[in-house]
Design an enzyme around this catalytic site. Sequence first.
Site, short mmCIF file in Angstrom:
data_model
loop_
_atom_site.label_atom_id
_atom_site.label_comp_id
_atom_site.label_asym_id
_atom_site.label_seq_id
_atom_site.Cartn_x
_atom_site.Cartn_y
_atom_site.Cartn_z
N ASP A 36 0.81 -1.23 0.00
CA ASP A 36 0.00 0.00 0.00
C ASP A 36 0.84 1.27 0.00
O ASP A 36 0.42 2.31 0.53
CB ASP A 36 -0.97 0.02 1.20
CG ASP A 36 -1.92 -1.15 1.18
OD1 ASP A 36 -2.28 -1.60 0.08
OD2 ASP A 36 -2.30 -1.62 2.27
N LYS A 72 1.98 2.13 -5.06
CA LYS A 72 2.59 1.57 -6.27
C LYS A 72 1.71 1.84 -7.48
O LYS A 72 2.19 2.17 -8.56
CB LYS A 72 2.77 0.05 -6.12
CG LYS A 72 3.71 -0.35 -5.01
CD LYS A 72 3.76 -1.85 -4.84
CE LYS A 72 2.48 -2.47 -4.31
NZ LYS A 72 2.14 -2.12 -2.92
N GLY A 75 -4.53 -4.32 -3.77
CA GLY A 75 -5.51 -3.29 -4.08
C GLY A 75 -4.74 -2.04 -4.45
O GLY A 75 -4.06 -1.45 -3.61
N HIS A 76 -4.78 -1.66 -5.72
CA HIS A 76 -4.00 -0.52 -6.20
C HIS A 76 -4.95 0.58 -6.64
O HIS A 76 -5.78 0.37 -7.53
CB HIS A 76 -3.09 -0.93 -7.37
CG HIS A 76 -2.11 -2.01 -7.00
ND1 HIS A 76 -1.35 -2.68 -7.91
CD2 HIS A 76 -1.75 -2.51 -5.79
CE1 HIS A 76 -0.57 -3.55 -7.28
NE2 HIS A 76 -0.81 -3.48 -6.00
N GLN A 112 2.02 -6.08 -3.25
CA GLN A 112 2.48 -6.26 -1.86
C GLN A 112 3.78 -5.46 -1.64
O GLN A 112 3.97 -4.44 -2.28
CB GLN A 112 2.67 -7.75 -1.52
CG GLN A 112 1.36 -8.50 -1.34
CD GLN A 112 0.70 -8.95 -2.63
OE1 GLN A 112 1.33 -9.53 -3.49
NE2 GLN A 112 -0.58 -8.68 -2.79
P1 GDP Z 1 -0.68 0.31 -3.60
O1 GDP Z 1 -1.31 -0.94 -3.12
O2 GDP Z 1 0.79 0.36 -3.31
O3 GDP Z 1 -0.98 0.63 -5.03
O4 GDP Z 1 -1.30 1.50 -2.72
P2 GDP Z 1 -2.87 1.69 -2.37
O5 GDP Z 1 -3.55 2.17 -3.58
O6 GDP Z 1 -3.41 0.51 -1.68
O7 GDP Z 1 -2.78 2.83 -1.26
C1 GDP Z 1 -2.17 4.05 -1.49
C2 GDP Z 1 -3.20 5.17 -1.30
O8 GDP Z 1 -2.54 6.43 -1.24
C3 GDP Z 1 -4.17 5.30 -2.46
O9 GDP Z 1 -5.43 5.69 -1.95
C4 GDP Z 1 -3.57 6.41 -3.32
O10 GDP Z 1 -4.54 7.12 -4.07
C5 GDP Z 1 -2.98 7.30 -2.27
N1 GDP Z 1 -1.77 8.05 -2.66
C6 GDP Z 1 -0.73 7.66 -3.44
N2 GDP Z 1 0.23 8.60 -3.45
C7 GDP Z 1 -0.20 9.62 -2.65
C8 GDP Z 1 0.36 10.87 -2.24
O11 GDP Z 1 1.49 11.24 -2.58
N3 GDP Z 1 -0.41 11.62 -1.39
C9 GDP Z 1 -1.65 11.25 -0.96
N4 GDP Z 1 -2.31 12.05 -0.15
N5 GDP Z 1 -2.19 10.08 -1.34
C10 GDP Z 1 -1.48 9.28 -2.16
P1 IMO Z 2 -0.87 -4.17 -2.24
O1 IMO Z 2 -0.42 -4.71 -3.58
C1 IMO Z 2 -0.97 -4.57 2.08
C2 IMO Z 2 -0.99 -8.63 3.72
C3 IMO Z 2 -2.24 -9.05 4.46
C4 IMO Z 2 -1.63 -9.97 5.51
C5 IMO Z 2 -0.52 -10.67 4.72
C6 IMO Z 2 -0.92 -12.03 4.18
O2 IMO Z 2 -2.16 -3.46 -2.28
O3 IMO Z 2 0.24 -3.39 -1.62
P2 IMO Z 2 -2.47 -12.78 2.15
O4 IMO Z 2 -3.93 -12.55 1.91
O5 IMO Z 2 -1.59 -12.23 1.08
O6 IMO Z 2 -2.14 -14.20 2.48
O7 IMO Z 2 -2.16 -11.95 3.51
O8 IMO Z 2 -0.21 -9.81 3.64
N1 IMO Z 2 -1.19 -8.14 2.34
C7 IMO Z 2 -1.14 -6.84 1.99
N2 IMO Z 2 -0.99 -5.74 2.75
N3 IMO Z 2 -1.05 -4.46 0.75
C8 IMO Z 2 -1.18 -5.55 -0.03
O9 IMO Z 2 -1.14 -5.50 -1.38
C9 IMO Z 2 -1.26 -6.82 0.59
N4 IMO Z 2 -1.41 -8.09 0.15
C10 IMO Z 2 -1.35 -8.88 1.22
O10 IMO Z 2 -2.89 -7.93 5.05
O11 IMO Z 2 -1.02 -9.21 6.51
MG MG Z 3 -2.84 -1.57 -1.85
#
Ligand code: GDP
Ligand code: IMO
Ligand code: MG
Length: 424
Positions: A13, A16, A40-41, A223
């Site tokens: 999270d 990416k 979840g991206h 991840q």
């Molecule tokens: P990922 O799994 O690595 O793709 O990250 P997620 O999408 O799960 O979580 C990142 C969250 O931060 C998302 O809601 C993005 O829209 C938000 N985000 C990404 N970069 C920035 C930033 O520089 N500032 C803020 N405020 N939000 C950001």
């Molecule tokens: P993105 O790509 C954050 C975490 C779960 C748990 C552990 C194992 O959005 O960054 P699993 O279901 O994979 O067996 O769970 O890994 N986890 C993540 N945490 N971002 C993710 O993906 C994750 N994918 C798995 O919360 O701790």
């Molecule tokens: Mg994510």
Amino acid sequence: MPAKVVVGVQWGDEGKGKIIDILSSRADVVVRSQGGNNAGHTVENNDETYKLRLIPSGILYKDTDCMIGCGVVLNPESILEEINELKSRNINFDRFFIDPRVHVVMPWHILLDGASEKFRGKSDIGTTRRGIGPCYMDKAERSGIRMFDLINPDIFRKKAKNVGELKNRLLTEIYGENPIDIDSVIEKYIEYGKKLKPFVQDVSVKVFDAYNNGKEILFEGAQGTLLDIDVGTYPFVTSSNPISGGVCTGTGIGPTMIDEVIGVAKAYTTRVGKGPFPTELFDEVGDLIRDRGNEFGTNTGRARRIGWFDSVILRHAVRTNGLTGLAINKLDTLSKIETLKVCSAYKNQNGEIIRDFPTSLEELDNLTPVYEDFTGFNEDISNCKNYDDLPQSCKDYISRLEELCECPVKMVGVGPARSQNLER
Ligand code: GDP
Ligand code: IMO
Ligand code: MG
């Protein structure tokens, strides 16, 4: 042409999706190589928000090919939902491919994920319960069902019947759960297979050909480094290799193709699920960052745990991924906090300084973070267009992170939109 890898360098999270979306504008091919719909991206683009789970974040560019490599585990129901949702928003799928070697997440994987978490009780891992671990277990055990099987009904029927019967015994006799109606699962999945068949092609060959034809390739990590099954905080990890090395086995390409590895981090740290977190905050500063940064899981909606930036983790990521640069997101979220802290090293009970991330949780338990303090900034930086527009205190913070991490910071995020990314 160069091939770039984008990986998460904390516990996932890190943003990416946003970075991949930005870099995809210059890529011809975007490839996912591990994980499944546990990811979840979030991508924000012209007032529209896209939440992607399995589909590479390059899909929003109409000329970019998007591929799912052999190291991914794929839930057919989930990906079809995602495809339909994106199609309804005018995204075309003529340039989307799935490798036939991809392992299929079956309903028993999801039930077994839940059952084993329940069995672990208080020592559960806090998985996403998407069946990811059990699917990779079957792959390693050599009893998995692959995309090739799913799109060939006769083969699929035979394999699913065999495996399904064994899984039903596990579910009922070991875990005391209800059995699955295998025949109806088989019929439902054969229909999914028919819908997915047009996308199935050898991704290893397609990526290699694209590379040899001078195309720019981008590998999309899911991840993060500390969730890596080998170099992460085992057992509180996912069941694949999110580090850059996973790209080779998870796509079917060699390491010589890759010449840039970008690590994505937040300006602080978050984690969902259980497991150690040395710089975790349990006070109102942590609550403030969670609220301001909207730190709730994209995938499961769980509140994310919050902590200060940890450069021990980052140096571990620099080494294990061979990082050539860093993207630091969410600097804007740290605005209006009087004092910012960064962990520069850990200290053991004898007062000795530890600079390398330990190999076991037991060792980690005996360490405490050593912090450096920084004066915070009050300005709203979300409208900054250039790195030089940032207040001096922000630039000092980034410069120190760069020194502590021993890796150049190439991008700084000041908001979720494409335009809120400052390149240096
Ligand atoms: P990922 O799994 O690595 O793709 O990250 P997620 O999408 O799960 O979580 C990142 C969250 O931060 C998302 O809601 C993005 O829209 C938000 N985000 C990404 N970069 C920035 C930033 O520089 N500032 C803020 N405020 N939000 C950001
Ligand atoms: P993105 O790509 C954050 C975490 C779960 C748990 C552990 C194992 O959005 O960054 P699993 O279901 O994979 O067996 O769970 O890994 N986890 C993540 N945490 N971002 C993710 O993906 C994750 N994918 C798995 O919360 O701790
Ligand atoms: Mg994510």
